[in-house]
Design a protein around this motif. Sequence first.
Motif, short mmCIF file in Angstrom:
data_model
loop_
_atom_site.label_atom_id
_atom_site.label_comp_id
_atom_site.label_asym_id
_atom_site.label_seq_id
_atom_site.Cartn_x
_atom_site.Cartn_y
_atom_site.Cartn_z
N GLY A 1 0.82 -1.21 0.00
CA GLY A 1 0.00 0.00 0.00
C GLY A 1 0.85 1.25 0.00
N GLU A 2 1.96 1.22 0.77
CA GLU A 2 2.87 2.37 0.81
C GLU A 2 3.52 2.60 -0.56
OE1 GLU A 2 3.57 4.60 3.32
OE2 GLU A 2 1.81 3.67 4.22
N ILE A 3 3.88 1.51 -1.23
CA ILE A 3 4.46 1.64 -2.57
C ILE A 3 3.44 2.23 -3.52
CG2 ILE A 3 5.32 0.32 -4.56
CD1 ILE A 3 6.65 -1.59 -2.62
N ASN A 4 2.20 1.74 -3.44
CA ASN A 4 1.13 2.30 -4.28
C ASN A 4 0.97 3.80 -4.04
OD1 ASN A 4 0.57 -0.16 -5.41
ND2 ASN A 4 -1.20 -0.61 -4.11
N ALA A 5 0.99 4.19 -2.75
CA ALA A 5 0.82 5.60 -2.41
C ALA A 5 1.97 6.43 -2.96
CB ALA A 5 0.72 5.75 -0.89
N GLN A 6 3.20 5.90 -2.84
CA GLN A 6 4.37 6.64 -3.32
C GLN A 6 4.37 6.77 -4.84
OE1 GLN A 6 7.55 5.54 -4.93
NE2 GLN A 6 8.15 7.69 -4.85
N VAL A 7 4.00 5.68 -5.52
CA VAL A 7 3.93 5.71 -6.99
C VAL A 7 2.85 6.68 -7.45
CG1 VAL A 7 3.32 4.35 -9.03
CG2 VAL A 7 4.86 3.40 -7.32
N GLU A 8 1.68 6.63 -6.80
CA GLU A 8 0.60 7.54 -7.16
C GLU A 8 1.04 8.99 -6.97
OE1 GLU A 8 -4.05 8.29 -5.96
OE2 GLU A 8 -2.57 7.88 -4.42
N ASP A 9 1.69 9.26 -5.85
CA ASP A 9 2.14 10.62 -5.55
C ASP A 9 3.16 11.09 -6.59
OD1 ASP A 9 2.06 12.88 -3.84
OD2 ASP A 9 3.97 12.30 -2.97
N SER A 10 4.08 10.21 -6.95
CA SER A 10 5.13 10.57 -7.90
C SER A 10 4.57 10.78 -9.30
CB SER A 10 6.21 9.48 -7.92
OG SER A 10 7.23 9.80 -8.83
N LEU A 11 3.68 9.90 -9.74
CA LEU A 11 3.15 9.99 -11.09
C LEU A 11 2.18 11.17 -11.25
CD1 LEU A 11 2.58 6.23 -12.04
CD2 LEU A 11 4.52 7.70 -12.55
N GLN A 12 1.39 11.44 -10.21
CA GLN A 12 0.48 12.58 -10.30
C GLN A 12 1.26 13.90 -10.30
OE1 GLN A 12 -2.57 12.40 -7.29
NE2 GLN A 12 -3.86 11.06 -8.53
N ASN B 1 14.09 16.09 -10.76
CA ASN B 1 14.27 15.25 -9.57
C ASN B 1 13.90 13.79 -9.82
OD1 ASN B 1 15.35 17.05 -7.75
ND2 ASN B 1 13.38 17.75 -6.99
N GLU B 2 14.07 13.32 -11.06
CA GLU B 2 13.76 11.93 -11.35
C GLU B 2 14.59 10.96 -10.50
OE1 GLU B 2 12.90 14.18 -15.21
OE2 GLU B 2 14.41 14.23 -13.60
N ASP B 3 15.86 11.30 -10.29
CA ASP B 3 16.73 10.42 -9.49
C ASP B 3 16.25 10.33 -8.05
OD1 ASP B 3 18.26 9.94 -11.70
OD2 ASP B 3 19.83 11.41 -11.18
N MET B 4 15.80 11.46 -7.51
CA MET B 4 15.30 11.47 -6.13
C MET B 4 14.06 10.60 -6.00
SD MET B 4 14.32 14.69 -3.66
CE MET B 4 12.70 14.97 -4.38
N GLU B 5 13.15 10.70 -6.99
CA GLU B 5 11.94 9.88 -6.96
C GLU B 5 12.29 8.40 -7.10
OE1 GLU B 5 8.72 10.80 -6.38
OE2 GLU B 5 9.67 12.69 -5.86
N GLN B 6 13.32 8.12 -7.93
CA GLN B 6 13.76 6.73 -8.09
C GLN B 6 14.31 6.18 -6.79
OE1 GLN B 6 13.48 4.80 -10.93
NE2 GLN B 6 14.16 3.13 -9.61
#
Length: 602
Positions: A207-218, A228-233
């Motif tokens: 669920g945490e991964i889903n939340a982080q991915v959703e936050d990053s993609l939105q 900041n692509e490297d930071m998100e990675q």
Amino acid sequence: MAKTDDINTHTTAYLIKRFVPYFKKYKWVLLLDLFCATLTTLCDLVLPVIVRYLTDLGMSDLHSLTVRVILTVGALYLGLRIIDTIANYFMANIGHVMGAKIETDMRRDLFSHLQELSYSYYSNTKVGQLMSRITSDLFDVTEFAHHCPEEFYIAVLKIVVSFTILCSVNVPLTIIIFAIIPIMIFCSMQFNNKMRRAFKKSRNQLGEINAQVEDSLQGVRVVKSFANEDMEQEKFEEGNLGFLDIKKEQYKYMAAFQGTTRIFDGIMYITVVVAGALFMMNKLITPADFMAYLLFVTMLLATVRRLVEFTEQFQRGMTGIERFIEVMDEPVEIKDRPNAVVLGADGCGEVKGDINFENASFAYDDSDEYVLKNIDLHIRPGENIALVGPSGSGKTTLCNLIPRFYDVTEGRITIDGFDVRDVTTHSLRSMIGMVQQDVYLFSGSIRDNIEYGKPGASDDEIVRAAQFAGAHEFILGLADGYDTYVGERGVKLSGGQKQRISIARVFLKNPPILILDEATSALDNESERVVQESLAKLAAGRTTLTIAHRLSTIRNAQTILVLTEDGIEERGNHETLMAKGGLYSKLYHLYTDTDSGTSVGD
């Protein structure tokens, strides 16, 4: 918020008790499934009996073992296998469909409950966690709902019937063999809670991964604009590796669980071989009975192995059910009272939009500090009220109390004399239109988004609403007109275009009460001018509350309220408040001096 730690908050018995009612709609399917399970189990149990019969017949009276007897027994077993095949087909097909229907029912209930939860719940909950609970968590319920009653029923049936049959052959040897089973189950179950704890941690981390991915993609445009692509990675990699560590823990306990059952497999086999051979040597058991014992033990161990394999599925199902229940047990803070009336019906008459705050105070549940304290405010039907004040003074909160996004802590709010807590929330909110700074457009067409204000509206009504909102012309200029796809959150449209579509949506709803929450603060000057014209048309003849960021936009409001942490500090029209030289005057000069394109003379 549902718990996200690694502790099992409910016992298995409690979770099953909460889950069992979902079988009620499908009880006949379940009973038929268990009947088919009975048939397949009996077919499995018959084979050792047949082998024992033929072996015993061949050793005691070889002449009686004729071709006719052998073919009769073979035909009987073939017939049983045909029955077994049909029963298995039903279990694999209809049984799984039953599980999928139960999963569907649970997902429907979960989504419905999420729709009822208040703003405060979503303020403290990650959407990615909720997405995990409503999708992947419930995937395992399909298999669990089908196999759980089936696997345990078959296991119990095989153990009971095998015990009965073997006791009729040799009681001491049967007791020796079956005495091992409880020890094996006890030792295996030592890993049970550890496995479930690991599965729950795995679900939470997913669920945490889903939340982080959703936050990053939105926020991908912000990510790219700051390079900041490297930071998100790195953030994703941290969560991803954390998920791997939990998986390692999960599989460690699974391996220990399976290792325990495998060693008891060997113990049971060697026990039946050694003890059976000793019994046979002392003529306490015949060779035919010894062979039957070996076949029955093989069948029992196969059943135990199936249960072991099912244990992972069982724990996944339990984890999914537990996370489902955690959300379902979240209390619905805003709900209708038993005798709530329908605003605009039930003899209430047409809603005029007379709003009254009577000594109203509000504080969040997790805070002792009041956001609003002792607010007394009367807004007459059709009156245009503007709310201004420093950030955090409670302007948005005050407006959110009217449609009952939150309930007042003390005092009350009435509309046309009715306490908002005494009317149905649906009828209350249907009488209120909101235009907010952060416009949310659903993924779909422009037509779909405007129609959201009045589901089922005709094309003429939609076009008329767009015309009132000043959106018709730019919509026709798009390639597909009203059928233009707006993208996720309306990403294909400009801020001014999205805002005008949201205004058209409210025009179509045609509510008597209107709340404008900083509706133009994020727009450029030209877009603001166009949207302001649309808002002026929308507000005409309606009770209107406007939260203003650019103070020059509310100069024409009939009453301006200046809110601070101490409540309503000042009230009056623009000229009165400017002449007073108080907080409003200071705020007005502050904003007009710092806001490019806006001046006192606007």
